[in-house]
Design a protein around this motif. Structure first.
Motif, PDB file in Angstrom:
ATOM      1  N   GLU A 123       0.830  -1.213   0.000  1.00  0.00           N
ATOM      2  CA  GLU A 123       0.000   0.000   0.000  1.00  0.00           C
ATOM      3  C   GLU A 123       0.861   1.259   0.000  1.00  0.00           C
ATOM      4  O   GLU A 123       0.531   2.245  -0.647  1.00  0.00           O
ATOM      5  CB  GLU A 123      -0.928  -0.008   1.216  1.00  0.00           C
ATOM      6  N   SER A 135       1.805   2.476  -3.381  1.00  0.00           N
ATOM      7  CA  SER A 135       0.742   2.931  -4.281  1.00  0.00           C
ATOM      8  C   SER A 135       0.877   4.428  -4.548  1.00  0.00           C
ATOM      9  O   SER A 135       1.475   5.178  -3.773  1.00  0.00           O
ATOM     10  CB  SER A 135      -0.633   2.628  -3.690  1.00  0.00           C
ATOM     11  N   ASN A 136       0.313   4.876  -5.664  1.00  0.00           N
ATOM     12  CA  ASN A 136       0.392   6.291  -6.047  1.00  0.00           C
ATOM     13  C   ASN A 136      -0.277   7.191  -5.022  1.00  0.00           C
ATOM     14  O   ASN A 136       0.206   8.287  -4.736  1.00  0.00           O
ATOM     15  CB  ASN A 136      -0.254   6.496  -7.422  1.00  0.00           C
ATOM     16  N   HIS A 137      -1.401   6.740  -4.475  1.00  0.00           N
ATOM     17  CA  HIS A 137      -2.124   7.545  -3.478  1.00  0.00           C
ATOM     18  C   HIS A 137      -1.241   7.832  -2.266  1.00  0.00           C
ATOM     19  O   HIS A 137      -1.145   8.967  -1.801  1.00  0.00           O
ATOM     20  CB  HIS A 137      -3.402   6.811  -3.071  1.00  0.00           C
TER      21      HIS A 137
END
Length: 199
Positions: free
Chosen positions: A185, A188-190
């Motif tokens: 996680e 991830s880009n977020h």
């Protein structure tokens, strides 16, 4: 990223539009000093007497400046974003430039102060583990009971401590899967966007 100011902050900072820019510069210096050493009500009272306003008004003005400096420094807002953030306050161009100069001169110092206020958390130093298996007993002839014992060494500054944990392999496997999911996680880009804004 723009700094979001509540109506209360705007109201408290509105007082700064009515005073001389040199006074605002002094309030900025006081705000940085208060971040270092803590608040001093006597300074509020002295400034209030000179400006002929209530001490609470001066206090709110200085605290509003502290908020702008700490939040902008924490988020590492660019010059352009800082200028856009203070535009909503309706200050003169001279006062906006003074606030920008105050931010640029003190942002590194404010970040250093804020990092010193963060709690000191223990971090990983070493891990020892052992697998214990009870092969059989007179009571349980067919059942195998494995246990994993972990000794986690933690470091906090110069101090070291150890924590002993014991679990079964199924729980350990579940823990490993959750940690791997958390690591995935973070990639991830977020999460990258969020971490970039935090730093």
């Amino acid at each position: 990223m723009l700094l979001v100011l509540s109506e209360e902050h705007k109201e408290h900072l509105g007082f700064l539009a009515d005073v001389d820019p040199l006074v605002v510069g002094e309030f900025g210096r006081i705000a940085v000093e208060f971040l270092k050493k803590g608040s001093n009500p006597k300074i509020y009272e002295g400034a209030a007497r000179k400006l002929s306003v209530p001490a609470e008004t001066v206090q709110h003005g200085v605290e509003g400046l502290m908020f702008i400096l700490t939040e902008s420094s924490k988020l590492m807002i660019s010059e352009l974003d800082f200028q856009d953030s203070v535009l909503v306050l309706g200050f003169s161009e001279e006062l906006n430039k003074l606030l920008l100069q105050l931010y640029l001169e003190n942002s590194k110092e404010v970040r250093r102060i804020l990092s010193g206020l963060a709690p000191s958390l223990s971090h990983y130093h070493n891990l020892e583990w052992r697998l214990d298996v009870q092969m059989a007993s007179r009571v349980m002839r067919q059942q195998v009971k494995p246990t994993v014992t972990l000794k986690l060494h933690l470091e906090s500054g110069d101090a070291r401590c150890a924590r002993v944990l014991q679990t079964d392999p199924a729980t350990l496997q579940h823990l490993i899967q959750e940690l791997e999911r958390a690591l995935a996680e973070v990639k991830s880009n977020h999460c990258r966007r969020i971490l970039r804004n935090i730093k």
